[in-house]
Design an enzyme around this catalytic site. Structure first.
Site, PDB file in Angstrom:
ATOM      1  N   HIS A   7       0.839  -1.208   0.000  1.00 50.71           N
ATOM      2  CA  HIS A   7       0.000   0.000   0.000  1.00 50.71           C
ATOM      3  C   HIS A   7       0.875   1.260   0.000  1.00 50.71           C
ATOM      4  O   HIS A   7       0.631   2.195  -0.758  1.00 50.71           O
ATOM      5  CB  HIS A   7      -0.898   0.044   1.254  1.00 50.71           C
ATOM      6  CG  HIS A   7      -1.961  -1.016   1.306  1.00 50.71           C
ATOM      7  ND1 HIS A   7      -2.165  -1.820   2.403  1.00 50.71           N
ATOM      8  CD2 HIS A   7      -2.886  -1.401   0.398  1.00 50.71           C
ATOM      9  CE1 HIS A   7      -3.169  -2.638   2.177  1.00 50.71           C
ATOM     10  NE2 HIS A   7      -3.624  -2.415   0.962  1.00 50.71           N
ATOM     11  N   LYS A  55     -18.524  -5.511   8.536  1.00 50.47           N
ATOM     12  CA  LYS A  55     -17.283  -6.285   8.557  1.00 50.47           C
ATOM     13  C   LYS A  55     -16.373  -5.777   9.667  1.00 50.47           C
ATOM     14  O   LYS A  55     -15.905  -4.635   9.607  1.00 50.47           O
ATOM     15  CB  LYS A  55     -16.582  -6.128   7.197  1.00 50.47           C
ATOM     16  CG  LYS A  55     -15.668  -7.264   6.825  1.00 50.47           C
ATOM     17  CD  LYS A  55     -15.239  -7.126   5.372  1.00 50.47           C
ATOM     18  CE  LYS A  55     -13.799  -7.581   5.183  1.00 50.47           C
ATOM     19  NZ  LYS A  55     -13.269  -7.193   3.886  1.00 50.47           N
ATOM     20  N   ARG A  86      -1.962  -5.901  -8.306  1.00 51.58           N
ATOM     21  CA  ARG A  86      -0.864  -6.834  -8.002  1.00 51.58           C
ATOM     22  C   ARG A  86      -0.658  -7.859  -9.088  1.00 51.58           C
ATOM     23  O   ARG A  86       0.459  -8.280  -9.366  1.00 51.58           O
ATOM     24  CB  ARG A  86      -1.137  -7.566  -6.683  1.00 51.58           C
ATOM     25  CG  ARG A  86      -1.015  -6.678  -5.471  1.00 51.58           C
ATOM     26  CD  ARG A  86      -1.563  -7.338  -4.254  1.00 51.58           C
ATOM     27  NE  ARG A  86      -2.987  -7.583  -4.416  1.00 51.58           N
ATOM     28  CZ  ARG A  86      -3.826  -7.903  -3.450  1.00 51.58           C
ATOM     29  NH1 ARG A  86      -3.368  -8.048  -2.229  1.00 51.58           N
ATOM     30  NH2 ARG A  86      -5.100  -8.085  -3.680  1.00 51.58           N
ATOM     31  N   SER A 132      -3.243  -7.705   2.948  1.00 54.64           N
ATOM     32  CA  SER A 132      -3.456  -7.565   4.391  1.00 54.64           C
ATOM     33  C   SER A 132      -3.952  -8.882   4.978  1.00 54.64           C
ATOM     34  O   SER A 132      -3.521  -9.288   6.071  1.00 54.64           O
ATOM     35  CB  SER A 132      -4.492  -6.466   4.670  1.00 54.64           C
ATOM     36  OG  SER A 132      -4.069  -5.240   4.150  1.00 54.64           O
TER      37      SER A 132
END
Ligand code: PNS
Length: 161
Positions: free
Chosen positions: A17, A41, A90, A127
């Site tokens: 990040h 969440k 990515r 993450s």
């Protein structure tokens, strides 16, 4: 003034990040890193903890501000005069969903999304994977800013105790 946003959950922020923040900050006058507040969440880190970690890790980037938002990203962009969303990609596997969101967001308000290819050194870093590996005792310090690595170790130690 050109103003872009890097949105995400950042639970927690990684060096992947941070690489994207630094590169995006070089392209715009102002970059806002915006944490999604998702009431459905519950993450490992609270929103306030993520904001603190993001502020600490972007302190050396003078044109970066850290904020949180609820609801639609396009509404946050409109309210803050943000004309571009920046996302790191990515791998090809990221692209399908990111393209879908970019097209949906553009269709809603005309806001554009720019993709920055992640540095190869971080192309496997997420993450969720970092949390999983760390929770089983794996060493993920080389994938995280120091302040995040310490905070993650503290979280895992406190939940184990
Ligand atoms: O780090 P993440 O969890 O991959 O980030 C996803 C995020 C926050 C960028 C995305 O879920 C989002 O923009 N959520 C806000 C709600 C919204 O605008 N949804 C419609 C997307 S087309």
């Amino acid at each position: 003034m050109t103003h872009a946003v890097c949105p995400g959950s950042f639970d927690p922020p990684t060096l992947g990040h941070l690489d994207i923040f630094g590169r995006a900050a070089g392209l715009f006058d102002q970059l806002t890193v915006a944490v999604l507040v998702n009431p459905d969440k519950r993450g490992m880190f609270t929103i306030d903890e993520r904001l603190d970690l993001l502020r600490a890790t972007t302190a050396a980037l003078p044109n970066v501000v850290v904020d949180s938002f609820q609801g639609l990203l396009v509404d946050y962009c409109a309210a803050n005069d943000i004309r571009a969303i920046v996302k790191g990609i990515r791998a090809v596997s990221d692209f399908d969903y990111e393209l879908q969101m970019a097209q949906m967001n553009h269709g809603l308000t005309g806001v554009d999304t720019l993709f920055i290819p992640t540095a190869p050194a971080y192309s496997f870093v997420s993450s969720s994977l970092v949390k999983q590996v760390a929770s089983y005792g794996g060493d993920v310090r080389q994938l995280l800013p120091d302040v995040v690595a310490s905070a993650l170790a503290d979280k895992i130690n406190s939940s184990a105790g």
